[in-house]
Every structure is written in C-alpha cells, then in structure tokens.
Write a protein that holds these residues in place. Structure first.
Motif: not given
Lengths: 110, 110
Positions: A51-56, B2-5
């Motif tokens: 559930p995170l963007a590609q760069p992340t 900045g914070a972990t999801k």
DNA sequence: TTTATTTATTGCAATATTACGATAAATATG
DNA sequence: CATATTTATCGTAATATTGCAATAAATAAA
C-alpha cells in the motif's frame, strides 16, 4: 549527537543491528514475506502488493538489499528480487542460539 | 509523510517490525547480549558496560521493554532487567520458519 | 530511432531517533 | 528526617527515516 555511535560496538553487533534495523519496518517485513510466499519476485508485483507508492517501495527494496537481506537481478526491463538465504541463516542461527542459551540456564531473575 | 503507515499492514507484520526495530541498534543488541552472557541484570552494570551515558542507556532499555523484549523488576534501589524468553521464542520461530521454507523450495531465481 | 514499460533517483516536507546534561523520582540507610 | 544511591524523565540539538511527486535511467519492442 543524534547519530548512532557505531564505532563503540563490535563489528558483529553492528552487523546484526544493520540487518535487524532493515527488518524493523512493516513494509519491509511485508516484502520479505511476499518474496517467501510467492514464486514471483518481480519488483512491479511487490509494488502492486504493498500500500505504498512505487518510489517508496523502491527505497525499501534498496535498504533490504544494502543490508544483505535480498539480492536482485535484471530480468529484461523488470528486476527480480529474492531473499538472500545466507542472511536468513545468520538470523536463524542468532536467535536460535539465544533461545537455546536461555533454555539452558533457567535462572531468569524477573 | 514521514511517519510509518502501520495501519496498512497486518497486526503480525507490525508486531514483528516493532520487535526487530527495537533490536536494530548496536547498543540494544549489546544490551541483549550482556543480559544473555552474564548473570547480572542490574541496570547500573549495563550502564557501565556500554559506551553511552546513563540517560541514553535508560532510554534504550525503555525501548526494549516497550517492544516486549525485556522485562524489569525493582530490586531495592536498583532495577533488574531480563530477557523475555517468550519474545525470543517468537523471533526464533519466525526466522526458523523462513529458513525452513527457503530450504524446502530450492528454486531461488537470483 | 521512437515509444512504452519498468525501476531508480532526486528533492523535499513531515516525523522519528539518538544522545546527553540537568534534574526529578524512588528507595535504602544512617 | 536527611543523605546517598540508583534509575527515569525532561528538554533540546543533531541526525536519520519515511513517503511521495516529479523525473531520470534502463531496457524492450515496434
């Protein structure tokens, strides 16, 4: 101040800390579990799973790789990431050793 | 940002990440190894062993405790900290499981 | 070579961590 | 109670991490 004082600890302690720190984030745990459970290891599949963007995701993969926990190989335009079994063996051995040690001397004071 | 999801990952993934993050610092690895190797568990002894100031060690102990890796009990004016065997057993089991899984299917693609 | 696809990098804002001096809190002892 | 001893907390500066939009880089296919 603010930075970890690595120079005052042993090489082994720092090495363990680096690996465990890399695993100390739910996204990176999820990546490792995904790599373990599926036969796929293409980066794009991991991006879709998380559930995170590609760069992340790319950044998390980079951290896992630099900690030696995964390795990647180019597969056309895609990249195939896999768990590095050697690193996992080190972790298994480390925690196995501690558990065994605690088992042996049952003199826990707390 | 900045914070972990954390909310987007499973309870188990977050729990593992919390424990491993707590171990992801050489000082905290050193504390765990000290507690394992010696019979002492007095906070003062840990402070003397580590190359860090007392408030810093106290903070690291607090993190290990809040992650469930150690427990502490009052011992007069001193505090005795011990490894929580249950947490270590969880870690041993987790990495043992992954290692075993990797062993079984030898189809690493990288 | 142009285009599409896939992954990495850059830049930046928000937040978290690390470390420690100063000081408070808790308990034992005289 | 006063003092000493031990550990925790507060406040703060320095640094690191997290996340993403924008964009670059790399490779494949047309």
């Amino acid at each position: 101040m603010g930075a970890t004082k690595s120079e005052n600890f042993t090489e082994k302690q720092n090495q363990m800390a680096i690996m465990l720190k890399a695993l100390g984030h739910p996204a990176r745990i999820a990546i490792m579990e995904f790599l373990m459970k599926t036969d796929s290891c293409i980066c794009g599949d991991i991006v879709n799973e998380l559930p995170l963007a590609q760069p992340t995701v790319s950044q998390h993969l980079k951290e896992l790789k630099s900690a030696g926990l995964i390795k990647g190989s180019v597969e056309g335009t895609a990249i195939c990431y896999c768990i590095d079994e050697k690193a996992l063996e080190i972790l298994r051995h480390y925690f196995g050793g501690i558990s065994e040690h605690l088992e042996k001397r049952k003199n826990n004071c707390c």
